[in-house]
Design an enzyme around this catalytic site. Structure first.
Site, PDB file in Angstrom:
ATOM      1  N   CYS A 135      -1.384  -0.494  -1.440  1.00 45.72           N
ATOM      2  CA  CYS A 135      -1.371  -0.321   0.007  1.00 45.72           C
ATOM      3  C   CYS A 135       0.031  -0.287   0.600  1.00 45.72           C
ATOM      4  O   CYS A 135       0.189  -0.147   1.815  1.00 45.72           O
ATOM      5  CB  CYS A 135      -2.199  -1.420   0.659  1.00 45.72           C
ATOM      6  SG  CYS A 135      -3.881  -1.501  -0.016  1.00 45.72           S
ATOM      7  N   HIS A 189       1.492  -5.709   8.679  1.00 43.72           N
ATOM      8  CA  HIS A 189       0.469  -5.282   7.718  1.00 43.72           C
ATOM      9  C   HIS A 189      -0.897  -5.732   8.222  1.00 43.72           C
ATOM     10  O   HIS A 189      -1.840  -4.947   8.236  1.00 43.72           O
ATOM     11  CB  HIS A 189       0.789  -5.868   6.350  1.00 43.72           C
ATOM     12  CG  HIS A 189      -0.092  -5.377   5.242  1.00 43.72           C
ATOM     13  ND1 HIS A 189      -0.233  -4.034   4.951  1.00 43.72           N
ATOM     14  CD2 HIS A 189      -0.876  -6.050   4.345  1.00 43.72           C
ATOM     15  CE1 HIS A 189      -1.066  -3.899   3.912  1.00 43.72           C
ATOM     16  NE2 HIS A 189      -1.465  -5.100   3.544  1.00 43.72           N
ATOM     17  N   GLU A 220       1.765 -13.543   6.008  1.00 42.21           N
ATOM     18  CA  GLU A 220       2.689 -12.562   6.558  1.00 42.21           C
ATOM     19  C   GLU A 220       3.317 -13.070   7.849  1.00 42.21           C
ATOM     20  O   GLU A 220       4.535 -12.933   8.057  1.00 42.21           O
ATOM     21  CB  GLU A 220       1.984 -11.235   6.827  1.00 42.21           C
ATOM     22  CG  GLU A 220       2.915 -10.198   7.430  1.00 42.21           C
ATOM     23  CD  GLU A 220       2.220  -8.922   7.891  1.00 42.21           C
ATOM     24  OE1 GLU A 220       2.935  -7.945   8.202  1.00 42.21           O
ATOM     25  OE2 GLU A 220       0.979  -8.906   7.949  1.00 42.21           O
ATOM     26  N   LYS A 241      -4.494  -2.094  12.313  1.00 41.91           N
ATOM     27  CA  LYS A 241      -5.718  -2.111  11.505  1.00 41.91           C
ATOM     28  C   LYS A 241      -6.936  -2.623  12.264  1.00 41.91           C
ATOM     29  O   LYS A 241      -8.064  -2.391  11.834  1.00 41.91           O
ATOM     30  CB  LYS A 241      -5.487  -2.923  10.228  1.00 41.91           C
ATOM     31  CG  LYS A 241      -4.492  -2.274   9.282  1.00 41.91           C
ATOM     32  CD  LYS A 241      -4.336  -3.078   7.989  1.00 41.91           C
ATOM     33  CE  LYS A 241      -3.372  -2.404   7.032  1.00 41.91           C
ATOM     34  NZ  LYS A 241      -1.968  -2.467   7.491  1.00 41.91           N
ATOM     35  N   HIS A 275      -8.086  -0.506   7.229  1.00 40.65           N
ATOM     36  CA  HIS A 275      -6.981  -0.477   6.267  1.00 40.65           C
ATOM     37  C   HIS A 275      -7.037   0.833   5.486  1.00 40.65           C
ATOM     38  O   HIS A 275      -7.949   1.054   4.703  1.00 40.65           O
ATOM     39  CB  HIS A 275      -7.120  -1.673   5.317  1.00 40.65           C
ATOM     40  CG  HIS A 275      -5.938  -1.886   4.440  1.00 40.65           C
ATOM     41  ND1 HIS A 275      -4.865  -1.025   4.394  1.00 40.65           N
ATOM     42  CD2 HIS A 275      -5.661  -2.881   3.558  1.00 40.65           C
ATOM     43  CE1 HIS A 275      -3.982  -1.480   3.532  1.00 40.65           C
ATOM     44  NE2 HIS A 275      -4.437  -2.612   3.015  1.00 40.65           N
ATOM     45  N   PHE A 324      -1.801  -4.639  -3.394  1.00 37.42           N
ATOM     46  CA  PHE A 324      -2.254  -5.332  -4.598  1.00 37.42           C
ATOM     47  C   PHE A 324      -1.175  -5.205  -5.680  1.00 37.42           C
ATOM     48  O   PHE A 324      -0.563  -4.147  -5.842  1.00 37.42           O
ATOM     49  CB  PHE A 324      -3.550  -4.712  -5.109  1.00 37.42           C
ATOM     50  CG  PHE A 324      -4.799  -5.183  -4.398  1.00 37.42           C
ATOM     51  CD1 PHE A 324      -4.742  -6.036  -3.308  1.00 37.42           C
ATOM     52  CD2 PHE A 324      -6.051  -4.763  -4.827  1.00 37.42           C
ATOM     53  CE1 PHE A 324      -5.894  -6.462  -2.669  1.00 37.42           C
ATOM     54  CE2 PHE A 324      -7.218  -5.187  -4.200  1.00 37.42           C
ATOM     55  CZ  PHE A 324      -7.134  -6.034  -3.112  1.00 37.42           C
TER      56      PHE A 324
END
Length: 442
Positions: free
Chosen positions: A193, A333, A344, A363, A368, A428
């Site tokens: 991502c 993010h 984050e 998002k 996402h 990931f």
């Protein structure tokens, strides 16, 4: 208008021919001259950002396949994309959706940059110095899944001859280069991502190094299909708030229960400043730097202390040559996952702890977008610089106790005079990335 002036054309042509021999000159500045998007909220930059500012949601019940047996039935699904103006007729029905998204967003970005892909604009480019770096986290999933199904049911002789080419991640950018005649750097980065940001950073480096004067950079993914949704359900990553799709993605909210899958593409036209000036381009923003680090911790979970993210942000600021207090807006993010959002946030505040910072996440409205997330959110970040408006954080009804809600944008758009903005993307594998843009100044 600049494309119609013969003198400017000649100046531009001379500069592109001489550019490759410009070694030893001061560091080249990289600017953004075009943007293109495909999202569930709209398939133009204007529509997309207008909808974000209005607090609209593109998250709905999935219509592309039967979700009766799925615990998650919602997504930021692109219901349809009109690829016909951008893709040759012989490929429209054959191409994987992820490739169509790349073509649409990429050619829209060129049009936005004053370089219509079907007109005189591209003829004046030195296409040996134009490249494409549009990545994808998941690749051509529909094509691959269909190939496996054909193999299982009927044997390999019934497999689509395009099964392999249209499944691999580099082919969308490669075919777009064939279509446009771009002979410069062309490859695909895949860092889950964080893919879109990695591509933007690397594309800018090619321009700074003199490998190119213009790059199409971004990301795309089209994983709202049975294997995509099913796979992330198996990871226990997705929200199950099926009764209210538009309220399911809720970054930093105490009631969040996982992310919502989205799909689409985002592409920027990155250009060397003097090249852009010579052709009379409208400059939307300046790319001033970015960074990438690895948590080196876990396949899917963020490192709890946030040290990898902090290191990424610190290196990003150093690369951009800006002090922490100069960054007043962060497009985070912010995926709406229990662990990721707080980790984050703490990292951002550890590095950008000054007053006046504003943070939001796109998002909440689009879900996402995996490998496309960074690129689409870069567009949102640039639009914030250009318009002076920050879009709301959707569904932030009860902020998590682990965050300071005073720095989070509220439920309606906010006006802000932002000079320097930062956008985060993590993936990931512990891939961390950030990109920084500045309001353009001579």
């Amino acid at each position: 208008a600049g494309l119609r002036e013969p003198r400017r054309k000649r100046q531009w042509a001379r500069q592109t021919r001489c550019h490759a021999s410009a070694a030893g000159k001061p560091k080249r500045r990289v600017v953004v001259t075009g943007q293109g998007v495909v999202t569930s909220l709209g398939q133009s930059t204007q529509q997309f950002y207008d909808q974000l500012l209005a607090g609209a949601s593109g998250i709905t019940h999935i219509e592309g396949f039967d979700t009766s047996d799925y615990s998650t039935k919602i997504a930021g699904e692109v219901k349809s994309v009109d690829a016909a103006p951008y893709v040759a007729r012989k490929w429209v029905k054959r191409m994987d959706e992820v490739m169509k998204f790349m073509f649409v967003a990429g050619k829209q970005a060129l049009e936005d940059a004053g370089l219509p892909f079907e007109g005189p604009g591209l003829e004046d480019l030195d296409r040996k110095l134009c490249g494409i770096l549009i990545g994808t986290a998941m690749g051509g999933m529909t094509t691959f899944a269909s190939g496996v199904e054909a193999l299982t049911l009927s044997g390999h002789r019934k497999m689509n001859p395009f099964c392999i080419p249209f499944s691999i991640g580099n082919m969308g950018g490669a075919m777009l280069a064939m279509d446009l005649g771009f002979m410069g750097p062309n490859y695909s980065i895949s860092t889950a991502c964080a893919t879109g940001n990695y591509c933007i950073i690397s594309a800018a480096d090619h321009i700074r190094n003199g490998d190119a004067v213009l790059m199409l950079a971004g990301g795309a993914d089209a994983a709202v299909i049975p294997s995509g949704i099913g796979g992330f359900i198996a990871c226990k990553a997705l929200s199950r708030r099926n009764d209210a799709p538009e309220r399911a993605s809720r970054p930093w909210d105490a009631g969040r229960d996982g992310f919502v899958m989205g799909e689409g593409a985002g592409v920027l036209v990155l250009e060397e400043l003097e090249h852009a000036r010579a052709r009379g381009a409208t400059i939307l923003a300046e790319f001033i730097g970015g960074a990438a680090t690895c948590d080196a911790h876990h396949m899917t979970e963020p490192e709890p202390s946030g040290r990898g993210v902090r290191l990424c942000l610190e290196r990003g600021l150093a690369a951009a040559g800006v002090a922490p207090e100069e960054v007043t807006y962060v497009n985070a993010h912010g995926t709406s996952t229990p662990a990721g959002d707080v980790a984050e946030f703490r990292a951002i505040r550890a590095v950008l702890g000054h007053d006046g910072l504003r943070i939001n996440s796109s998002k909440g409205a689009i879900g996402h977008l995996l490998g496309a997330a960074g690129a689409v959110e870069a567009v949102a970040t640039i639009q914030a610089l250009r318009t002076g408006w920050l879009h709301p954080n959707l569904n932030l009804d009860e902020p998590d106790k682990g965050v300071d809600a005073s720095v989070l944008v509220g439920g309606v758009k906010e006006q802000a005079d932002v000079k320097v903005a930062l956008s985060n993307s993590f993936g990931f594998g512990g891939h961390n990335s950030c990109v920084l843009f500045r309001k353009f100044e001579e």
